[in-house]
Design a protein around this motif. Structure first.
Motif, PDB file in Angstrom:
ATOM      1  N   SER A 126      -3.692  -1.680 -10.925  1.00 38.45           N
ATOM      2  CA  SER A 126      -2.314  -2.019 -11.284  1.00 38.45           C
ATOM      3  C   SER A 126      -2.188  -2.100 -12.794  1.00 38.45           C
ATOM      4  O   SER A 126      -3.049  -2.657 -13.469  1.00 38.45           O
ATOM      5  CB  SER A 126      -1.918  -3.365 -10.663  1.00 38.45           C
ATOM      6  N   TYR A 142       6.705  -1.736  -8.284  1.00 33.09           N
ATOM      7  CA  TYR A 142       7.378  -2.832  -7.601  1.00 33.09           C
ATOM      8  C   TYR A 142       7.670  -3.899  -8.640  1.00 33.09           C
ATOM      9  O   TYR A 142       6.747  -4.428  -9.276  1.00 33.09           O
ATOM     10  CB  TYR A 142       6.522  -3.409  -6.465  1.00 33.09           C
ATOM     11  N   LEU A 148       1.110 -11.721  -5.751  1.00 29.66           N
ATOM     12  CA  LEU A 148       0.873 -10.614  -4.834  1.00 29.66           C
ATOM     13  C   LEU A 148      -0.620 -10.457  -4.557  1.00 29.66           C
ATOM     14  O   LEU A 148      -1.457 -10.652  -5.452  1.00 29.66           O
ATOM     15  CB  LEU A 148       1.410  -9.300  -5.421  1.00 29.66           C
ATOM     16  N   THR A 168       3.409 -11.624 -11.177  1.00 26.57           N
ATOM     17  CA  THR A 168       4.353 -10.836 -11.956  1.00 26.57           C
ATOM     18  C   THR A 168       5.478 -11.716 -12.489  1.00 26.57           C
ATOM     19  O   THR A 168       5.839 -12.727 -11.891  1.00 26.57           O
ATOM     20  CB  THR A 168       4.941  -9.693 -11.106  1.00 26.57           C
ATOM     21  N   MET A 275      -1.916  -4.530  -1.663  1.00 25.99           N
ATOM     22  CA  MET A 275      -0.915  -3.686  -2.308  1.00 25.99           C
ATOM     23  C   MET A 275      -1.428  -2.276  -2.596  1.00 25.99           C
ATOM     24  O   MET A 275      -0.653  -1.319  -2.633  1.00 25.99           O
ATOM     25  CB  MET A 275      -0.457  -4.325  -3.624  1.00 25.99           C
ATOM     26  N   PHE A 296       8.188   0.865  -1.382  1.00 25.89           N
ATOM     27  CA  PHE A 296       7.496  -0.136  -2.191  1.00 25.89           C
ATOM     28  C   PHE A 296       8.163  -1.496  -2.154  1.00 25.89           C
ATOM     29  O   PHE A 296       7.514  -2.516  -2.386  1.00 25.89           O
ATOM     30  CB  PHE A 296       7.347   0.358  -3.637  1.00 25.89           C
ATOM     31  N   HIS A 297       9.468  -1.557  -1.891  1.00 24.59           N
ATOM     32  CA  HIS A 297      10.152  -2.848  -1.817  1.00 24.59           C
ATOM     33  C   HIS A 297       9.587  -3.678  -0.657  1.00 24.59           C
ATOM     34  O   HIS A 297       9.213  -4.844  -0.831  1.00 24.59           O
ATOM     35  CB  HIS A 297      11.652  -2.622  -1.641  1.00 24.59           C
ATOM     36  N   GLY A 300       5.852  -4.726  -1.305  1.00 23.62           N
ATOM     37  CA  GLY A 300       5.686  -5.880  -2.181  1.00 23.62           C
ATOM     38  C   GLY A 300       5.962  -7.180  -1.466  1.00 23.62           C
ATOM     39  O   GLY A 300       5.194  -8.152  -1.589  1.00 23.62           O
ATOM     40  N   ASN A 301       7.040  -7.242  -0.704  1.00 29.16           N
ATOM     41  CA  ASN A 301       7.369  -8.460   0.023  1.00 29.16           C
ATOM     42  C   ASN A 301       6.344  -8.759   1.118  1.00 29.16           C
ATOM     43  O   ASN A 301       6.066  -9.915   1.428  1.00 29.16           O
ATOM     44  CB  ASN A 301       8.769  -8.348   0.631  1.00 29.16           C
ATOM     45  N   GLN A 304       3.252 -10.498  -0.500  1.00 23.95           N
ATOM     46  CA  GLN A 304       3.397 -11.733  -1.264  1.00 23.95           C
ATOM     47  C   GLN A 304       2.337 -12.730  -0.778  1.00 23.95           C
ATOM     48  O   GLN A 304       2.041 -12.807   0.415  1.00 23.95           O
ATOM     49  CB  GLN A 304       4.792 -12.324  -1.068  1.00 23.95           C
ATOM     50  N   CYS A 325      10.056 -13.008  -2.884  1.00 22.21           N
ATOM     51  CA  CYS A 325       9.897 -12.506  -4.243  1.00 22.21           C
ATOM     52  C   CYS A 325      11.273 -12.323  -4.881  1.00 22.21           C
ATOM     53  O   CYS A 325      12.226 -11.902  -4.223  1.00 22.21           O
ATOM     54  CB  CYS A 325       9.149 -11.173  -4.244  1.00 22.21           C
ATOM     55  N   GLU A 327      13.907 -10.453  -6.890  1.00 20.85           N
ATOM     56  CA  GLU A 327      14.165  -9.053  -7.204  1.00 20.85           C
ATOM     57  C   GLU A 327      15.036  -8.936  -8.454  1.00 20.85           C
ATOM     58  O   GLU A 327      15.811  -9.829  -8.763  1.00 20.85           O
ATOM     59  CB  GLU A 327      14.867  -8.373  -6.017  1.00 20.85           C
TER      60      GLU A 327
END
Length: 381
Positions: A126, A142, A148, A168, A275, A296-297, A300-301, A304, A325, A327
């Motif tokens: 990442s 994301y 994450l 993040t 991830m 990717f949305h 990411g969730n 978490q 998360c 947004e």
């Protein structure tokens, strides 16, 4: 979220440094682009920027994302620091959240044939301004704010276990990785970025600030820095004693933190999930180990950090589950985009990123430089 949809400089330089109004760019834009970037009667200046400077693919990506981005409520956590990590891994995968709201439609990850990646040829990881590179070398972004699970493997090193989490931070319409925490066995190492770019590395070893650090889970830790004006700090966890050539590398440049898995092999990371995807299949799977997630949305969730995961950071920050998360806000709100008088061209950005051997890494680098109008962003790579 497209990187051209944020203005990094506005928070650090001040409005007085922006003299070139985007109206000049709009005046020189073709009617076709103007029509494409007009939604519900409103011209989106960020879209105009992407279409003019980043090409048709970036233009279409910007439009797709903007039209389907929802605003999230931001909550604040007031709880103090945690007392320490839970050292025992969980017994198995945990169930995904069941109370999250309906997720807006977001463009899917690239469609890549389902092939095993038992001997991955490329690094995975990442990037600080979060670009994610999966075990299969798919690149995606994301921009939600939360903790994450980057990688999780309870069987790593014959049961020592490996957990890698990232935290993040949201800044207007984009986010970046501000800190990362790595657990091997009973050792937890956390590192945090520093916007001031000071020489001193901000890290915690088993919750102690700048505590003694020679090994993590028995694997040697090597500290390096690049004396090339960037003040980049590099921390390497050498796994060669058990997995020849394999390494976990953390880089810190200003407030940006990067985590890379060097020479990832099936022997080292064959049971890894998170991830970066499922190592065995190369697919981006949900926590149940079966459901494939194609945008990717949702990914990411899904990953978490949950209460059943290890809490590895030295203190909690918002949001923590069950809060979802955070947004980015809808970028179609009222805003004025101004470019620095000495704005960076795509050609200059490409030159700054030319040393990167991976084509997709170069593209990410060019994106960041043009979006921030900061040539120094190449130092984050």
């Amino acid at each position: 979220m497209s990187h051209a949809d944020h203005d990094f400089c506005s928070g650090t330089k001040g409005d007085d440094n922006f003299d070139l109004d985007i109206d000049q760019i709009i005046a020189e834009t073709t009617p076709e682009v103007i029509n494409k970037c007009t939604t519900e009667g409103e011209l989106d200046e960020g879209c105009v920027f992407d279409c003019n400077f980043l090409g048709d693919e970036a233009c279409d990506e910007f439009i797709d994302i903007v039209q389907n981005t929802a605003t999230a409520d931001i909550t604040v956590i007031t709880d103090g620091p945690t007392s320490g990590p839970t050292l025992d891994p969980t017994a198995g995968p945990t169930s995904p959240p069941t109370t999250a709201p309906v997720t807006p439609i977001i463009p899917s990850l690239p469609d890549v044939p389902d092939i095993p990646v038992s001997n991955a040829a490329t690094d995975a990881g990442s990037q600080g301004d979060p670009h994610f590179k999966t075990w299969r070398n798919e690149h995606f972004e994301y921009h939600g704010q939360c903790d994450l699970v980057l990688v999780k493997d309870s069987k790593f090193a014959e049961g020592l276990g490996l957990d890698v989490q990232i935290r993040t931070k949201l800044v207007r319409f984009w986010s970046y990785i501000k800190s990362a925490a790595i657990r091997i066995g009973n050792d937890v190492f956390e590192v945090e970025g520093d916007a001031a770019g000071t020489v001193e590395l901000r890290y915690w070893m088993n919750m102690e600030f700048q505590g003694p650090l020679e090994t993590i889970g028995g694997f040697p830790v090597i500290f390096n820095s690049r004396d090339n004006g960037t003040n980049k700090k590099i921390i390497q966890i050498d796994l060669s004693s058990k997995y020849p050539g394999a390494m976990i590398e953390i880089q810190v440049w200003k407030e940006f933190v990067k985590v890379d898995f060097k020479n990832p092999t099936f022997e080292a990371f064959g049971n890894a999930v998170g991830m970066l995807g499922d190592f065995k299949s190369g697919k981006t799977l949900a926590r149940d180990g079966f459901t494939e997630i194609d945008d990717f949305h949702k990914l990411g969730n899904e990953w978490q950090v949950l209460p059943t995961d290890l809490m590895m950071f030295h203190k909690a920050e918002a949001p923590q589950f069950p809060k979802k998360c955070i947004e980015p806000e809808d970028p179609r709100g009222e805003r004025r985009r101004r470019l620095d008088e000495s704005s960076v061209s795509a050609e200059d950005a490409e030159k700054a990123c030319a040393s990167l051997t991976d084509e997709l890494d170069r593209k990410d680098c060019v994106y960041d430089i043009i979006a921030t109008q900061d040539m120094a962003m190449a130092g984050a790579y």
